[in-house]
Design a protein around this motif. Structure first.
Motif, PDB file in Angstrom:
ATOM      1  N   ARG A   1      40.250  45.756  40.338  1.00  0.00           N
ATOM      2  CA  ARG A   1      40.340  44.341  39.555  1.00  0.00           C
ATOM      3  C   ARG A   1      41.236  44.768  38.678  1.00  0.00           C
ATOM      4  O   ARG A   1      41.645  46.402  38.541  1.00  0.00           O
ATOM      5  CB  ARG A   1      39.205  44.533  39.283  1.00  0.00           C
ATOM      6  CG  ARG A   1      38.182  43.681  40.453  1.00  0.00           C
ATOM      7  CD  ARG A   1      37.164  43.433  39.948  1.00  0.00           C
ATOM      8  NE  ARG A   1      37.106  41.917  39.949  1.00  0.00           N
ATOM      9  CZ  ARG A   1      35.363  41.436  38.784  1.00  0.00           C
ATOM     10  NH1 ARG A   1      34.396  42.158  39.298  1.00  0.00           N
ATOM     11  NH2 ARG A   1      36.055  40.302  38.335  1.00  0.00           N
ATOM     12  N   HIS A   2      41.919  43.894  37.354  1.00  0.00           N
ATOM     13  CA  HIS A   2      42.735  44.188  36.240  1.00  0.00           C
ATOM     14  C   HIS A   2      41.718  44.724  35.343  1.00  0.00           C
ATOM     15  O   HIS A   2      41.284  43.496  34.772  1.00  0.00           O
ATOM     16  CB  HIS A   2      43.919  43.674  36.168  1.00  0.00           C
ATOM     17  CG  HIS A   2      45.162  43.221  37.629  1.00  0.00           C
ATOM     18  ND1 HIS A   2      45.734  43.904  37.727  1.00  0.00           N
ATOM     19  CD2 HIS A   2      44.567  43.202  38.844  1.00  0.00           C
ATOM     20  CE1 HIS A   2      46.780  43.905  39.138  1.00  0.00           C
ATOM     21  NE2 HIS A   2      45.706  43.039  39.316  1.00  0.00           N
TER      22      HIS A   2
ATOM     23  N   HIS B   1      47.784  38.926  32.707  1.00  0.00           N
ATOM     24  CA  HIS B   1      47.531  38.620  33.986  1.00  0.00           C
ATOM     25  C   HIS B   1      47.785  37.788  34.630  1.00  0.00           C
ATOM     26  O   HIS B   1      47.874  38.155  36.093  1.00  0.00           O
ATOM     27  CB  HIS B   1      46.070  38.381  33.388  1.00  0.00           C
ATOM     28  CG  HIS B   1      44.870  38.656  34.547  1.00  0.00           C
ATOM     29  ND1 HIS B   1      44.826  39.748  35.037  1.00  0.00           N
ATOM     30  CD2 HIS B   1      44.023  37.608  35.447  1.00  0.00           C
ATOM     31  CE1 HIS B   1      44.378  39.480  36.959  1.00  0.00           C
ATOM     32  NE2 HIS B   1      43.899  37.769  36.710  1.00  0.00           N
TER      33      HIS B   1
ATOM     34  N   ASP C   1      39.588  35.933  38.612  1.00  0.00           N
ATOM     35  CA  ASP C   1      38.125  36.573  39.143  1.00  0.00           C
ATOM     36  C   ASP C   1      38.477  38.414  39.080  1.00  0.00           C
ATOM     37  O   ASP C   1      37.108  38.708  39.201  1.00  0.00           O
ATOM     38  CB  ASP C   1      37.526  36.391  39.784  1.00  0.00           C
ATOM     39  CG  ASP C   1      38.953  35.864  41.077  1.00  0.00           C
ATOM     40  OD1 ASP C   1      40.205  36.756  41.336  1.00  0.00           O
ATOM     41  OD2 ASP C   1      38.133  35.814  42.232  1.00  0.00           O
ATOM     42  N   ASP C   2      40.131  37.951  39.024  1.00  0.00           N
ATOM     43  CA  ASP C   2      40.559  40.153  39.141  1.00  0.00           C
ATOM     44  C   ASP C   2      40.430  40.340  38.202  1.00  0.00           C
ATOM     45  O   ASP C   2      40.733  41.777  37.991  1.00  0.00           O
ATOM     46  CB  ASP C   2      42.135  39.754  39.491  1.00  0.00           C
ATOM     47  CG  ASP C   2      41.777  39.746  41.515  1.00  0.00           C
ATOM     48  OD1 ASP C   2      40.635  40.367  41.869  1.00  0.00           O
ATOM     49  OD2 ASP C   2      42.617  39.610  41.746  1.00  0.00           O
TER      50      ASP C   2
ATOM     51  N   THR D   1      48.052  37.819  40.781  1.00  0.00           N
ATOM     52  CA  THR D   1      46.389  37.786  40.783  1.00  0.00           C
ATOM     53  C   THR D   1      45.294  36.792  40.621  1.00  0.00           C
ATOM     54  O   THR D   1      46.313  35.244  40.061  1.00  0.00           O
ATOM     55  CB  THR D   1      46.937  38.510  39.169  1.00  0.00           C
ATOM     56  OG1 THR D   1      47.924  37.970  37.936  1.00  0.00           O
ATOM     57  CG2 THR D   1      47.685  40.001  39.168  1.00  0.00           C
TER      58      THR D   1
END
Length: 316
Positions: free
Chosen positions: A54-55, A305, A5-6, A2
């Motif tokens: 995205r997360h 993350h 910016d996600d 990851t």
């Protein structure tokens, strides 16, 4: 892997200040969104930016009002999943229905399990919370649950007072294990109040005290307080048993009604709480001090993350 910016952090209407503080510690801007309540009580939730692939992390406590904010949480999760977020992590600093964790009388709902199943059914991939009323509630979920501790945040604030001859007091046997962690961290002995709760009036009666508090500064620790009734009654008992002073620290300050009046009339000199609940319907007493858990949640979100271990956050 990851990328930073996600990651997007959104705040529900129950936790906007905590969300901003979390994002400030992470060096990012909070995600955009909109929550409306129509005249008939219906809620409308809209994600305000592209989350595809995205997360997403949603910060939302579920109290004041508990039902509205819980339903809003479900709508946020559904909206994020329908907008094709790669994952949705619910960051629930305070889970109010965690108190309904068992069938302790006939014909009652296990409310915490119903809520857990609803969060999972809405599409959440993970839950991060703080000091669940009962740790076994994690088993109500079929998805990962990280139950963080407010202990490091609270003990840091308490230690800054430089108190000597401290004794940590658990308000009941059920919190004794967590209270022992406080005692170990503060290098203090432990005492336990023996109390009973006979109905749903949110009041309990202190029967006795196990341990010696004479000529010591007593610190009552608990996971939450609503009316401050138990804290006040335990404090009176401690003074009667010879304590030099009484202070208290609780993870969740869920203050209602006459809580501040009870606190002001009690022997408690200082009550430390965290900022997991930020919309209490009362004005805080000067005795209340707030220690922020924003850095704790910011670190947890960053580690999740980046697929790093959270075990360092539980190091006692």
């Amino acid at each position: 892997m990851t990328r930073d910016d996600d990651l997007l952090v959104f705040g529900g209407s129950a936790s906007p200040v905590l969300t901003e503080n979390i994002c400030r510690h992470m060096g990012i801007q909070a995600g955009l969104g909109e929550v409306l309540q129509f005249s008939d009580g219906n809620l409308f939730v809209k994600v305000g930016e592209n989350v595809r692939g995205r997360h997403a992390y949603l910060v939302q406590s579920t109290v004041f009002p508990a039902n509205d904010h819980f339903m809003e949480l479900l709508f946020w999760v559904d909206a994020l999943k329908r907008a094709s977020a790669a994952s949705v992590t619910v960051v629930m600093p305070y889970f109010s229905y965690a108190k309904g964790d068992k069938k302790d009388e006939p014909r009652v709902s296990i409310r915490a399990r119903v809520c857990a199943q609803s969060i999972e059914a809405a599409g959440a991939d993970r839950v991060v919370t703080l000091d669940l009323h009962a740790p076994q509630i994690q088993g109500f979920f079929g998805i990962p649950v990280d139950d963080l501790y407010a202990l490091p945040t609270l003990t840091e604030a308490i230690s800054a007072e430089g108190l000597t001859d401290l004794v940590v007091v658990s308000p009941d046997a059920g919190f004794a294990k967590k209270a022992r962690m406080f005692a170990r961290r503060l290098d203090a002995p432990l005492a336990i109040a023996d109390k009973e709760r006979v109905d749903h009036s949110e009041a309990a009666r202190v029967i006795d005290l196990i341990g010696d508090v004479r000529d010591r500064h007593a610190l009552i620790v608990d996971d939450f307080t609503i009316t401050a009734g138990t804290l006040a009654e335990v404090a009176e008992c401690l003074i009667d048993k010879g304590a030099k002073s009484v202070r208290a620290a609780v993870s969740h300050g869920v203050f209602t009604g006459k809580a501040m009046h009870r606190l002001d009339m009690s022997p408690i000199e200082t009550l430390w709480v965290t900022d997991t609940v930020e919309n209490q319907p009362v004005e805080f007493s000067p005795k209340v001090r707030v220690a922020s858990v924003a850095p704790l949640f910011a670190e947890a979100i960053s580690r999740i993350h980046r697929r790093e271990s959270l075990s360092v956050l539980f190091d006692q």
